[in-house]
Design an enzyme around this catalytic site. Structure first.
Site, PDB file in Angstrom:
ATOM      1  N   CYS A  89       0.600  -0.989   0.047  1.00  0.00           N
ATOM      2  CA  CYS A  89       0.769   0.402  -0.227  1.00  0.00           C
ATOM      3  C   CYS A  89       1.267   1.451   0.074  1.00  0.00           C
ATOM      4  O   CYS A  89       1.544   1.806   0.955  1.00  0.00           O
ATOM      5  CB  CYS A  89      -0.320  -0.560   1.369  1.00  0.00           C
ATOM      6  SG  CYS A  89      -1.624   1.110   1.615  1.00  0.00           S
ATOM      7  N   HIS A  97       8.097  10.306  -2.638  1.00  0.00           N
ATOM      8  CA  HIS A  97       8.559   9.419  -3.825  1.00  0.00           C
ATOM      9  C   HIS A  97       7.684   8.678  -4.180  1.00  0.00           C
ATOM     10  O   HIS A  97       7.916   7.919  -4.853  1.00  0.00           O
ATOM     11  CB  HIS A  97       9.971   9.317  -3.389  1.00  0.00           C
ATOM     12  CG  HIS A  97       9.950   8.549  -2.189  1.00  0.00           C
ATOM     13  ND1 HIS A  97       8.872   8.900  -1.544  1.00  0.00           N
ATOM     14  CD2 HIS A  97      11.300   7.700  -2.134  1.00  0.00           C
ATOM     15  CE1 HIS A  97       9.571   8.221  -0.441  1.00  0.00           C
ATOM     16  NE2 HIS A  97      10.917   7.368  -0.714  1.00  0.00           N
ATOM     17  N   PHE A 122      -0.179  -8.216  -8.981  1.00  0.00           N
ATOM     18  CA  PHE A 122       0.308  -7.083  -8.660  1.00  0.00           C
ATOM     19  C   PHE A 122      -1.326  -6.182  -7.541  1.00  0.00           C
ATOM     20  O   PHE A 122      -2.587  -5.940  -8.057  1.00  0.00           O
ATOM     21  CB  PHE A 122      -0.288  -5.746  -9.727  1.00  0.00           C
ATOM     22  CG  PHE A 122       0.730  -5.005  -9.191  1.00  0.00           C
ATOM     23  CD1 PHE A 122       1.964  -4.299  -8.508  1.00  0.00           C
ATOM     24  CD2 PHE A 122      -0.532  -3.403  -8.841  1.00  0.00           C
ATOM     25  CE1 PHE A 122       2.343  -2.750  -8.484  1.00  0.00           C
ATOM     26  CE2 PHE A 122      -0.180  -1.938  -8.954  1.00  0.00           C
ATOM     27  CZ  PHE A 122       1.379  -1.471  -9.009  1.00  0.00           C
TER      28      PHE A 122
END
Ligand code: DLZ
Length: 162
Positions: A89, A97, A122
């Site tokens: 998460c 960034h 993913f």
């Protein structure tokens, strides 16, 4: 025409999508652990509801999402599962960034798919804020852990020729 929203959390596996003979790895990022643990629980419960026994599920923890691709590669080499689910998460508001981490992780996971010829899923939430993450880890928008596990089962079966 606007595309219909696709929510895999609501898509049910058919009885033919049987995971009893499959082995799964799950890599869990410790950053935002309240969210990633919820994704993990949902993924495990989905795998088990498709027949995957506890002993066929292998977990590895990594410090943050940036480490997911390497964690997945290590888990692949140790256990040689049929698919690996990467859970993380990344929250934009708390991560200067954000874009670098998200693009590095997605590219790293995609590279593993192609290099190893194995499904690396993913399962990383990339959200603006914690509320959006909560909504997608067991809240109003379902649970991405379920979606990741459904995808892992389907891709593992595809690879097995089923
Ligand atoms: C450093 C960092 C920050 C600021 N935010 C997050 C985040 O929201 N989600 C996440 O998974 N990881 C974060 N990290 C940690 C990086 O992923 C990584 O662990 C460190 O930069 C060390 O390589």
């Amino acid at each position: 025409m606007k595309a219909k929203k696709h929510n895999l959390s609501e898509s049910h596996l058919s009885p033919a999508e049987d995971a009893s003979g499959l082995r799964f790895g799950i890599v869990v990022s410790s950053w935002n652990s309240e969210i990633t643990e919820s994704l993990f629980r949902a993924a495990v419960s989905t795998l088990k509801s498709a027949g995957c026994p506890d002993e066929n599920i292998f977990r590895t923890d990594v410090p943050g999402s940036f480490e997911l691709p390497l964690g997945a590669k290590i888990l692949y080499e140790q256990r040689k599962p049929d698919a690996i689910i990467c859970l993380g998460c990344v929250i934009r508001g708390e991560t200067p960034h954000f874009d670098y981490i998200c693009s590095a992780v997605s590219a790293g996971i995609m590279q593993l798919n192609v290099e190893k010829g194995l499904p690396f899923i993913f399962g990383v939430l990339t959200t603006e804020n914690i509320q959006q993450a909560q909504d997608r880890s067991g809240g109003t928008h379902g649970n991405k852990g379920i979606e990741a596990a459904v995808t892992a089962i389907r891709m593992a079966l595809l690879k097995a020729g089923n």
